[in-house]
Design a protein around this motif. Structure first.
Motif, short mmCIF file in Angstrom:
data_model
loop_
_atom_site.label_atom_id
_atom_site.label_comp_id
_atom_site.label_asym_id
_atom_site.label_seq_id
_atom_site.Cartn_x
_atom_site.Cartn_y
_atom_site.Cartn_z
N LYS A 214 13.75 -24.29 -57.84
CA LYS A 214 12.44 -24.74 -58.28
C LYS A 214 12.61 -25.61 -59.52
O LYS A 214 13.35 -25.26 -60.43
CB LYS A 214 11.52 -23.55 -58.59
CG LYS A 214 11.39 -22.58 -57.41
CD LYS A 214 10.48 -21.42 -57.75
CE LYS A 214 10.57 -20.35 -56.65
NZ LYS A 214 10.20 -20.86 -55.32
N LEU A 215 11.91 -26.72 -59.52
CA LEU A 215 11.87 -27.59 -60.68
C LEU A 215 10.55 -27.33 -61.40
O LEU A 215 9.47 -27.54 -60.84
CB LEU A 215 11.96 -29.06 -60.25
CG LEU A 215 11.69 -30.11 -61.36
CD1 LEU A 215 12.70 -30.00 -62.49
CD2 LEU A 215 11.69 -31.52 -60.77
N LEU A 216 10.66 -26.86 -62.65
CA LEU A 216 9.49 -26.61 -63.47
C LEU A 216 9.50 -27.62 -64.62
O LEU A 216 10.42 -27.62 -65.43
CB LEU A 216 9.51 -25.19 -64.04
CG LEU A 216 9.65 -24.03 -63.05
CD1 LEU A 216 9.75 -22.71 -63.80
CD2 LEU A 216 8.47 -24.00 -62.10
N ALA A 217 8.51 -28.48 -64.67
CA ALA A 217 8.44 -29.50 -65.71
C ALA A 217 7.09 -29.41 -66.42
O ALA A 217 6.07 -29.10 -65.80
CB ALA A 217 8.63 -30.89 -65.12
N ARG A 218 7.12 -29.68 -67.74
CA ARG A 218 5.89 -29.58 -68.54
C ARG A 218 5.80 -30.80 -69.46
O ARG A 218 6.81 -31.23 -70.04
CB ARG A 218 5.91 -28.30 -69.35
CG ARG A 218 4.56 -27.89 -69.93
CD ARG A 218 4.64 -26.49 -70.46
NE ARG A 218 3.37 -26.03 -71.02
CZ ARG A 218 3.19 -24.87 -71.62
NH1 ARG A 218 4.24 -24.03 -71.74
NH2 ARG A 218 2.02 -24.50 -72.10
#
Length: 660
Positions: free
Chosen positions: A81-85
């Protein structure tokens, strides 16, 4: 929980540049070595921010100025999973996030747009950790720190920033604040497996049962406090029923249940005539009784006749409305006959003279409908309302009038009789009194039933008590404190095995992880000392490292541990090399012997980390951010290094800084 960091990704504000990706190996000790001010200490805040932190602690100026998004790629049992903020700008944080899920994320998007938010990501992380939806309060209101466990609470076990890794006063991430300390104290039994989701469900059910039991007990107590009053009231009603002749006089003493049973029969009885003895019946009473019977009979007849008269009147009105509706339809359709008479073969439309089939067809339809209405009207005209209907209507009307007069006459005779006879007045009063008594008796008996020893309320209280005792017994069998002590003994033993391989003053002294104080106690031969009472940075670092590693070793032995299987340490060698980049071939101090001892101590720490990671066979990942170069930690099994951040190589590429 299988949860490791595959990589960190930075997206530049300048769209001409591609994202910067740092790749880590799973199940290894990954070392980022570099000089000061290269961005090493931003790694922990970046990971924490992408995992839903409420504030952005990523350093300002260079990193936040030139980066628009920050992201991490995580490897989980459910794929990557790619989690970007998004960088929050002047705000403390932003809710804008980007989520990409796949079995294997091979390509990083060059530009991002929001497709989710921080709240949704935190829910996703809670689900990945399989955290309970119940809170520690057992469902009671105003739980405060007793709220449900969350993935964010587990960050205490995954990060050791520079100000914590060798801190004598703080052992876990963010526990320097009261809020985080209290929440960590609360969740410790949960992460140790002493409190399971099943136990939390049982505790929730126990608290709910206790609350309901307390409420039912209050209701029962309130009812029983009036026991003398309601029993006296029951006897009073029973005596009154006997006086009214509704219940026969009984020689023997009757019980409470017998009284209720006899009064129940009074309610269900339909013939509520008074049981007056023959010796007391006078002519006036006989006449009054006869008049009351006649009054009831005439009232029933009058009700039936009035209902029949209403039905017949409705029928007559319906016939009149039907005829009026036919008349309206005929009047509206008469125009079609006139139009048909003016239509010719050459010009069918009588209005405009045009030759069209549609006009002719429509006129034919209207004419046909007119014929149908005329036929219906003619047929109904030939059908007269039967004469018997009018005769019956007249008869029913007359009967209603006669019955009304009969009823009025009976009532006049009753009033005259009661006016002449005192005994008749008393009899009528007694009848009214009986009616009122019957009306009040039914609701009163419901209360008396509820207050009995075998009542529904008493049975509910008994059932709830049994349920609460059963749940308490199940919880006692589990013995949360005993399970917690067993888990801590295992962790302390694991840490004790690691300490002799670290640079520590008394490696053989047992230690105890104090979950209430969130610190370590060293059990000496003469006295016990807390971590804050022990001197030397090397001791503090060694205890931190041993306890954090032993905690992760314990978590990995649990079947469903929610704690992510990674640990990030920032500057563990700072107690030895507070200001200098260390290399075996660099002269940084006047006494090379002292420096060699420090290098050996740091290498010991990396060897311990490498051994622990290898022993877990890929299930645990460490990321170490340090000044120490590969000459210090290189060649250790299980330890791998990223390209060192020196000579212009930094977290943020130098070319990003060249933009205006």
């Amino acid at each position: 929980m299988y949860f490791q960091i595959r990589g960190i990704v930075l997206w530049p504000r300048n769209g001409d540049f591609q994202p910067r990706t740092l790749k880590f190996e799973l199940g290894k000790v990954n070392v980022i070595s570099g000089a000061s001010r290269t961005g090493k200490s931003a790694v922990i805040p970046i990971i924490d921010y992408c995992l839903g932190s409420s504030t952005c602690s990523i350093p300002v100026n260079t990193i936040r100025k030139y980066c628009e998004w920050f992201g991490i790629v995580i490897a989980t049992a459910q794929g990557e999973k790619l989690l970007a903020r998004k960088e929050p700008g002047a705000q403390r944080s932003t809710d804008e996030m980007f989520l990409l899920e796949a079995d294997n994320i091979s390509k990083i998007p060059s530009r991002l747009t929001k497709n989710t938010n921080a709240t949704a990501v935190k829910r996703l992380l809670d689900d990945l950790a399989n955290l309970s939806n119940l809170d520690f309060s057992g469902g009671e209101e105003g739980s405060g720190f007793d709220g449900r466990p969350a993935f964010r609470d587990l960050a205490a076990f995954t990060f050791q920033p520079q100000n914590v890794v060798a801190n004598p006063d703080v052992l876990f991430f963010k526990t320097n604040t009261y809020e985080h300390r209290e929440k960590l104290r609360k969740i410790f039994p949960y992460v140790l497996g002493a409190i399971t989701p099943a136990l939390m469900a049982k505790q929730f059910e126990l608290n709910r049962t206790r609350q309901l039991l307390r409420r039912k007990e209050r209701e029962l107590k309130d009812a029983q406090e009036v026991s003398a009053r309601w029993l006296a009231d029951l006897r009073s009603k029973f005596s009154e029923a006997q006086e009214l002749g509704l219940i026969p006089k009984l020689e023997e003493e009757v019980s409470r249940d017998q009284m209720i049973e006899l009064l129940d029969e009074v309610i269900t009885r339909t013939d509520l005539t008074l049981a007056v003895s023959t010796t007391t019946i006078s002519d006036a009473l006989r006449e009054l009784s006869s008049l009351e019977s006649e009054e009831r009979e005439v009232s029933r007849e009058l009700t039936t006749l009035r209902h029949r008269l209403e039905e017949m009147n409705r029928m007559r009105v319906g016939v009149q409305q039907y005829e009026a509706a036919l008349s309206v339809q005929r009047g509206r359709l008469q125009l079609s006959s006139w139009l048909m008479s003016h239509a010719s073969d050459d010009s069918d439309c009588p209005m405009c003279g045009s030759n069209t089939d549609s006009a002719k067809r429509k006129l034919q339809v209207l004419s046909q409908r007119l014929e149908e209405v005329e036929t219906a009207a003619g047929a109904d005209k030939n059908k007269e309302v039967p004469a018997a209907f009018d005769r019956e209507l007249q008869r029913v009307t007359t009967d209603v009038e006669n019955s009304t007069e009969r009823l009025r006459a009976v009532q006049i005779r009753k009033r005259a009789l009661t006016g002449r006879s005192k005994e008749a007045r008393e009899q009528q009063f007694s009848a009214k009194r009986t009616e009122r008594f019957i009306g009040n008796l039914e609701s009163s008996l419901d209360l008396h039933r509820k207050l009995g020893s075998d009542s529904e309320l008493v049975e509910e209280v008994r059932t709830l008590k049994e349920a609460a005792l059963a749940l308490e017994g199940e919880l006692r069998e589990q013995d949360v404190e005993a399970r917690k002590r067993r888990a801590l003994r295992t962790i302390n033993a694991n840490a004790g095995k690691l300490l002799p391989h670290l640079d520590i003053e008394n490696p053989n002294d047992p230690i105890s992880l104090e979950t209430n104080d969130l610190t370590i106690k060293v059990l000496g031969s003469e006295r016990d000392d807390y971590l804050s009472e022990i001197g030397s940075g090397s001791n503090w670092l060694s205890y931190h490292l041993a306890v954090l590693l032993s905690l992760h070793q314990f978590y990995l032995t649990q079947k469903h541990s929610p704690v992510p299987a990674f640990l990030v340490l920032d500057q563990p060698s700072q107690v030895y090399f507070p200001k200098h980049v260390t290399s075996r071939d660099v002269e940084v101090e006047d006494d090379p012997k002292i420096r060699d001892e420090d290098v050996d101590a740091v290498r010991k720490a990396f060897e311990v980390m490498g051994n622990v990671v290898q022993g877990e066979k890929g299930k645990l990942q460490l990321i170490v951010l340090d000044h120490a170069s590969s000459e210090v930690w290189g060649g250790i099994d299980g330890v791998v290094g990223l390209p060192e951040w020196r000579d212009g190589t930094k977290l943020v590429p130098m070319e990003w800084l060249s933009e205006a």
